[in-house]
Write an enzyme that holds these catalytic residues in place. Structure first.
Site, PDB file in Angstrom:
ATOM      1  N   SER A 294       1.026  -1.645   0.212  1.00 10.99           N
ATOM      2  CA  SER A 294       0.077  -0.168  -0.013  1.00 10.99           C
ATOM      3  C   SER A 294       1.045   1.054   0.130  1.00 10.99           C
ATOM      4  O   SER A 294       2.087   0.944   0.606  1.00 10.99           O
ATOM      5  CB  SER A 294      -1.480  -0.044   0.874  1.00 10.99           C
ATOM      6  OG  SER A 294      -1.540  -0.934   1.187  1.00 10.99           O
TER       7      SER A 294
HETATM    8  N1  SAM Z   1      -0.301  -4.737   4.120  1.00  8.92           N
HETATM    9  C1  SAM Z   1       0.754  -5.347   2.957  1.00  8.92           C
HETATM   10  C2  SAM Z   1       1.278  -4.288   2.938  1.00  8.92           C
HETATM   11  O1  SAM Z   1       2.207  -3.709   3.455  1.00  8.92           O
HETATM   12  O2  SAM Z   1       2.053  -4.716   2.128  1.00  8.92           O
HETATM   13  C3  SAM Z   1      -0.843  -4.672   1.874  1.00  8.92           C
HETATM   14  C4  SAM Z   1      -1.620  -5.688   1.117  1.00  8.92           C
HETATM   15  S1  SAM Z   1      -2.094  -5.932  -0.240  1.00  8.92           S
HETATM   16  C5  SAM Z   1      -2.801  -4.563  -0.300  1.00  8.92           C
HETATM   17  C6  SAM Z   1      -4.012  -6.992   0.339  1.00  8.92           C
HETATM   18  C7  SAM Z   1      -3.522  -8.430   0.317  1.00  8.92           C
HETATM   19  O3  SAM Z   1      -4.574  -8.961   0.892  1.00  8.92           O
HETATM   20  C8  SAM Z   1      -2.554  -9.345  -0.239  1.00  8.92           C
HETATM   21  O4  SAM Z   1      -1.611 -10.033  -0.244  1.00  8.92           O
HETATM   22  C9  SAM Z   1      -4.045 -10.619  -0.943  1.00  8.92           C
HETATM   23  O5  SAM Z   1      -3.331 -11.738  -0.381  1.00  8.92           O
HETATM   24  C10 SAM Z   1      -4.351 -10.538   0.785  1.00  8.92           C
HETATM   25  N2  SAM Z   1      -5.874 -11.360   0.929  1.00  8.92           N
HETATM   26  C11 SAM Z   1      -6.733 -11.042   0.168  1.00  8.92           C
HETATM   27  N3  SAM Z   1      -7.388 -11.913   0.976  1.00  8.92           N
HETATM   28  C12 SAM Z   1      -7.402 -12.553   2.162  1.00  8.92           C
HETATM   29  C13 SAM Z   1      -7.609 -13.307   2.821  1.00  8.92           C
HETATM   30  N4  SAM Z   1      -9.127 -13.561   2.753  1.00  8.92           N
HETATM   31  N5  SAM Z   1      -7.118 -13.613   3.795  1.00  8.92           N
HETATM   32  C14 SAM Z   1      -5.838 -12.893   3.642  1.00  8.92           C
HETATM   33  N6  SAM Z   1      -5.362 -12.413   3.087  1.00  8.92           N
HETATM   34  C15 SAM Z   1      -5.836 -11.895   1.980  1.00  8.92           C
END
Ligand code: SAM
EC number: 2.1.1.77
Length: 219
Positions: free
Chosen positions: A66
């Site tokens: 992000s």
């Molecule tokens: N917080 C992160 C960082 O600091 O880099 C950025 C997160 S990225 C925008 C969104 C993340 O949510 C992805 O890595 C994706 O794999 C994860 N995600 C999506 N659905 C999910 C779920 N049901 N459970 C766990 N992770 C999930």
């Protein structure tokens, strides 16, 4: 590092913090955490040189790290104290969890992609961030074995704040979650759990990848 590199580094850090302040990050503890955790190690390959720009960047598994100002504003909205046990859904690069680790007592972070969790664990170890536990799993069900949580942050967009996460939030707790369909404008929502129910406020428009069901292909 020579004197010139030192100055460039200090200038870059000042510009980075200035950009955060100008976007509404006023909490000194959050600014301090953002200053302590360098975003560089969380980004690999081609995009590593752009780590200090205030923009989301691609990471492995088709996901994104992000934008720093969004990380900071979400952290500020979460109002974390040093006594708190925090759950993050969506480890991604691990950057948000690392910021939280400077503010909270304990951080649990969960992602559906094994590769992202394995890489994030290595960075946490390299940076000696020993109060983070990174888990492979579907975070929309939360982490019942460690519940309840003082704070919950979701870093992928849900259609609604997930019920299991609301159930795992303590009374007095706060959850921050982007809500909306993935291809449209989403809203960042803050939910406070009180003795009498849930209070919602809408903080700002955001754009996140969707919260998906189940494990990733490598999960
Ligand atoms: N917080 C992160 C960082 O600091 O880099 C950025 C997160 S990225 C925008 C969104 C993340 O949510 C992805 O890595 C994706 O794999 C994860 N995600 C999506 N659905 C999910 C779920 N049901 N459970 C766990 N992770 C999930």
């Amino acid at each position: 590092m020579n004197d010139e590199e030192d100055i460039t580094d200090a200038t870059r850090k000042m510009q980075f913090l200035y950009a955060l302040r100008s976007k509404g990050v006023t909490d000194a503890r959050v600014l301090n955490a953002m200053e302590q955790i360098d975003r560089g190690p969380f980004i690999r390959g081609l995009f590593a040189s752009r780590a200090y720009e205030d923009m989301p960047l691609p990471i492995a598994c088709g996901q994104t790290i992000s934008q720093p100002s969004v990380v900071a504003l979400m952290t500020q909205a979460l109002d974390v104290s040093s006594r708190d046990k925090v759950l993050e859904v969506g480890t991604g690069s691990g950057y948000q969890a690392a910021i939280l680790s400077k503010l909270a007592r304990r951080v649990y972070t969960i992602d559906r992609h094994r590769r992202l969790v394995v890489e994030a664990r290595q960075i946490f170890e390299d940076l000696a961030l020993s109060n983070i536990t990174a888990i492979i799993g579907d975070g929309s069900f939360g982490l019942p074995e460690q519940a309840p949580f003082d704070r919950i942050i979701v870093t992928a967009a849900a259609e609604d704040p997930p019920g299991p996460l609301l159930a795992q939030l303590k009374v007095g707790g706060i959850m921050v979650v982007p809500v909306g369909q993935s291809d449209t404008v989403q809203h960042l929502i803050r939910v406070r759990k009180t003795e009498t129910g849930l209070e919602y406020d809408e903080l700002r428009k955001v754009r996140f990848v969707p919260l998906l069901e189940g494990l990733g292909k490598d999960g």
